[in-house]
Design a protein around this motif. Structure first.
Motif, PDB file in Angstrom:
ATOM      1  N   ALA A   2       0.829  -1.205   0.000  1.00 18.70           N
ATOM      2  CA  ALA A   2       0.000   0.000   0.000  1.00 18.70           C
ATOM      3  C   ALA A   2       0.863   1.254   0.000  1.00 18.70           C
ATOM      4  CB  ALA A   2      -0.893  -0.017   1.226  1.00 18.70           C
ATOM      5  N   ASN A   3       0.425   2.258  -0.742  1.00 19.93           N
ATOM      6  CA  ASN A   3       1.189   3.502  -0.852  1.00 19.93           C
ATOM      7  C   ASN A   3       0.628   4.615   0.027  1.00 19.93           C
ATOM      8  OD1 ASN A   3       3.101   2.603  -2.752  1.00 19.93           O
ATOM      9  ND2 ASN A   3       1.614   2.837  -4.393  1.00 19.93           N
ATOM     10  N   THR A   4      -0.684   4.780   0.021  1.00 24.02           N
ATOM     11  CA  THR A   4      -1.271   5.885   0.775  1.00 24.02           C
ATOM     12  C   THR A   4      -1.467   5.506   2.241  1.00 24.02           C
ATOM     13  OG1 THR A   4      -3.529   5.185   0.325  1.00 24.02           O
ATOM     14  CG2 THR A   4      -2.507   6.663  -1.282  1.00 24.02           C
ATOM     15  N   LYS A   5      -1.625   6.550   3.050  1.00 20.49           N
ATOM     16  CA  LYS A   5      -1.809   6.353   4.482  1.00 20.49           C
ATOM     17  C   LYS A   5      -3.080   5.536   4.762  1.00 20.49           C
ATOM     18  CE  LYS A   5      -1.875   9.084   8.727  1.00 20.49           C
ATOM     19  NZ  LYS A   5      -1.879  10.448   9.282  1.00 20.49           N
ATOM     20  N   SER A   6      -4.147   5.867   4.047  1.00 22.12           N
ATOM     21  CA  SER A   6      -5.416   5.158   4.255  1.00 22.12           C
ATOM     22  C   SER A   6      -5.332   3.696   3.819  1.00 22.12           C
ATOM     23  CB  SER A   6      -6.555   5.861   3.524  1.00 22.12           C
ATOM     24  OG  SER A   6      -6.312   5.878   2.137  1.00 22.12           O
ATOM     25  N   ALA A   7      -4.581   3.454   2.738  1.00 23.73           N
ATOM     26  CA  ALA A   7      -4.422   2.077   2.257  1.00 23.73           C
ATOM     27  C   ALA A   7      -3.596   1.256   3.234  1.00 23.73           C
ATOM     28  CB  ALA A   7      -3.776   2.070   0.883  1.00 23.73           C
ATOM     29  N   LYS A   8      -2.595   1.896   3.854  1.00 16.56           N
ATOM     30  CA  LYS A   8      -1.780   1.201   4.849  1.00 16.56           C
ATOM     31  C   LYS A   8      -2.625   0.845   6.067  1.00 16.56           C
ATOM     32  CE  LYS A   8       2.610   3.198   3.457  1.00 16.56           C
ATOM     33  NZ  LYS A   8       3.677   4.149   3.768  1.00 16.56           N
ATOM     34  N   LYS A   9      -3.480   1.774   6.473  1.00 21.46           N
ATOM     35  CA  LYS A   9      -4.360   1.515   7.623  1.00 21.46           C
ATOM     36  C   LYS A   9      -5.339   0.391   7.272  1.00 21.46           C
ATOM     37  CE  LYS A   9      -7.686   3.563  10.768  1.00 21.46           C
ATOM     38  NZ  LYS A   9      -8.397   4.782  11.184  1.00 21.46           N
ATOM     39  N   ALA A  10      -5.892   0.439   6.079  1.00 24.80           N
ATOM     40  CA  ALA A  10      -6.827  -0.608   5.641  1.00 24.80           C
ATOM     41  C   ALA A  10      -6.147  -1.972   5.660  1.00 24.80           C
ATOM     42  CB  ALA A  10      -7.360  -0.293   4.254  1.00 24.80           C
ATOM     43  N   ALA A  11      -4.898  -2.015   5.223  1.00 27.03           N
ATOM     44  CA  ALA A  11      -4.156  -3.278   5.220  1.00 27.03           C
ATOM     45  C   ALA A  11      -3.964  -3.794   6.637  1.00 27.03           C
ATOM     46  CB  ALA A  11      -2.813  -3.091   4.543  1.00 27.03           C
ATOM     47  N   ARG A  12      -3.679  -2.889   7.581  1.00 27.59           N
ATOM     48  CA  ARG A  12      -3.533  -3.289   8.989  1.00 27.59           C
ATOM     49  C   ARG A  12      -4.846  -3.816   9.541  1.00 27.59           C
ATOM     50  NH1 ARG A  12      -0.960   1.767   9.480  1.00 27.59           N
ATOM     51  NH2 ARG A  12      -2.716   2.569  10.698  1.00 27.59           N
ATOM     52  N   LYS A  13      -5.939  -3.137   9.212  1.00 28.43           N
ATOM     53  CA  LYS A  13      -7.255  -3.566   9.696  1.00 28.43           C
ATOM     54  C   LYS A  13      -7.629  -4.942   9.152  1.00 28.43           C
ATOM     55  CE  LYS A  13     -10.657  -0.603   9.732  1.00 28.43           C
ATOM     56  NZ  LYS A  13     -11.569   0.473   9.288  1.00 28.43           N
ATOM     57  N   ILE A  14      -7.341  -5.151   7.874  1.00 27.62           N
ATOM     58  CA  ILE A  14      -7.644  -6.437   7.248  1.00 27.62           C
ATOM     59  C   ILE A  14      -6.842  -7.549   7.921  1.00 27.62           C
ATOM     60  CG2 ILE A  14      -7.327  -7.778   5.131  1.00 27.62           C
ATOM     61  CD1 ILE A  14      -8.037  -5.149   3.610  1.00 27.62           C
ATOM     62  N   GLU A  15      -5.576  -7.273   8.190  1.00 27.96           N
ATOM     63  CA  GLU A  15      -4.713  -8.259   8.840  1.00 27.96           C
ATOM     64  C   GLU A  15      -5.247  -8.626  10.227  1.00 27.96           C
ATOM     65  OE1 GLU A  15      -0.055  -8.432  10.111  1.00 27.96           O
ATOM     66  OE2 GLU A  15      -0.554  -7.356   8.263  1.00 27.96           O
ATOM     67  N   ALA A  16      -5.648  -7.603  10.980  1.00 29.16           N
ATOM     68  CA  ALA A  16      -6.177  -7.835  12.328  1.00 29.16           C
ATOM     69  C   ALA A  16      -7.484  -8.612  12.260  1.00 29.16           C
ATOM     70  CB  ALA A  16      -6.390  -6.505  13.043  1.00 29.16           C
ATOM     71  N   ARG A  17      -8.363  -8.239  11.331  1.00 30.70           N
ATOM     72  CA  ARG A  17      -9.648  -8.901  11.189  1.00 30.70           C
ATOM     73  C   ARG A  17      -9.472 -10.350  10.766  1.00 30.70           C
ATOM     74  NH1 ARG A  17     -11.934  -5.846   7.310  1.00 30.70           N
ATOM     75  NH2 ARG A  17     -11.872  -4.022   8.640  1.00 30.70           N
ATOM     76  N   THR A  18      -8.486 -10.594   9.905  1.00 27.98           N
ATOM     77  CA  THR A  18      -8.199 -11.956   9.457  1.00 27.98           C
ATOM     78  C   THR A  18      -7.815 -12.838  10.629  1.00 27.98           C
ATOM     79  OG1 THR A  18      -7.517 -11.157   7.284  1.00 27.98           O
ATOM     80  CG2 THR A  18      -6.754 -13.334   7.920  1.00 27.98           C
ATOM     81  N   GLU A  19      -6.985 -12.323  11.531  1.00 26.60           N
ATOM     82  CA  GLU A  19      -6.582 -13.089  12.716  1.00 26.60           C
ATOM     83  C   GLU A  19      -7.789 -13.410  13.594  1.00 26.60           C
ATOM     84  OE1 GLU A  19      -3.675 -14.565  13.643  1.00 26.60           O
ATOM     85  OE2 GLU A  19      -3.154 -14.025  11.590  1.00 26.60           O
ATOM     86  N   ILE A  20      -8.656 -12.428  13.793  1.00 26.78           N
ATOM     87  CA  ILE A  20      -9.846 -12.631  14.616  1.00 26.78           C
ATOM     88  C   ILE A  20     -10.745 -13.692  13.978  1.00 26.78           C
ATOM     89  CG2 ILE A  20     -11.985 -11.537  15.413  1.00 26.78           C
ATOM     90  CD1 ILE A  20     -10.272  -8.922  15.663  1.00 26.78           C
ATOM     91  N   ASN A  21     -10.935 -13.584  12.654  1.00 27.80           N
ATOM     92  CA  ASN A  21     -11.791 -14.540  11.956  1.00 27.80           C
ATOM     93  C   ASN A  21     -11.210 -15.952  11.995  1.00 27.80           C
ATOM     94  OD1 ASN A  21     -13.692 -12.617  11.372  1.00 27.80           O
ATOM     95  ND2 ASN A  21     -12.993 -12.276   9.283  1.00 27.80           N
TER      96      ASN A  21
END
Length: 88
Positions: A2-21
């Motif tokens: 990810a290049n943008t700040k929002s895309a980096k945050k989205a990637a972090r959120k997806i990673e965290a959600r994946t672990e929870i799931n």
């Protein structure tokens, strides 16, 4: 990457959600395995108790979006049928 700040945050959120799931899916499968093992042992009382513990876990997984609701309902239905069949 990810290049943008929002895309980096989205990637972090997806990673965290994946672990929870993953955790929720694993927990659901563990409870299902408990019912399966009780059925294999032929213990109707233990199977019934395991099913009563497993059903809320399966439905919670559906509610949280880990599995589709129809899939969860099907799993509960099939396990219930097998437990009833064991008692007959």
């Amino acid at each position: 990457m990810a290049n943008t700040k929002s895309a980096k945050k989205a990637a972090r959120k997806i990673e965290a959600r994946t672990e929870i799931n993953k955790s929720r899916r694993s927990r659901m499968r563990t409870f299902i395995r408990g019912v399966e093992e009780a059925l294999a042992a032929g213990d109707q009382a233990l199977a019934q108790a395991a099913l009563q513990k497993a059903e809320p876990e399966i439905m919670r997984a559906a509610q949280k979006g880990v599995v589709p609701s129809n899939t969860a309902s099907r799993k509960v239905s099939r396990l219930t049928q097998r437990v009833k069949k064991l008692s007959a």
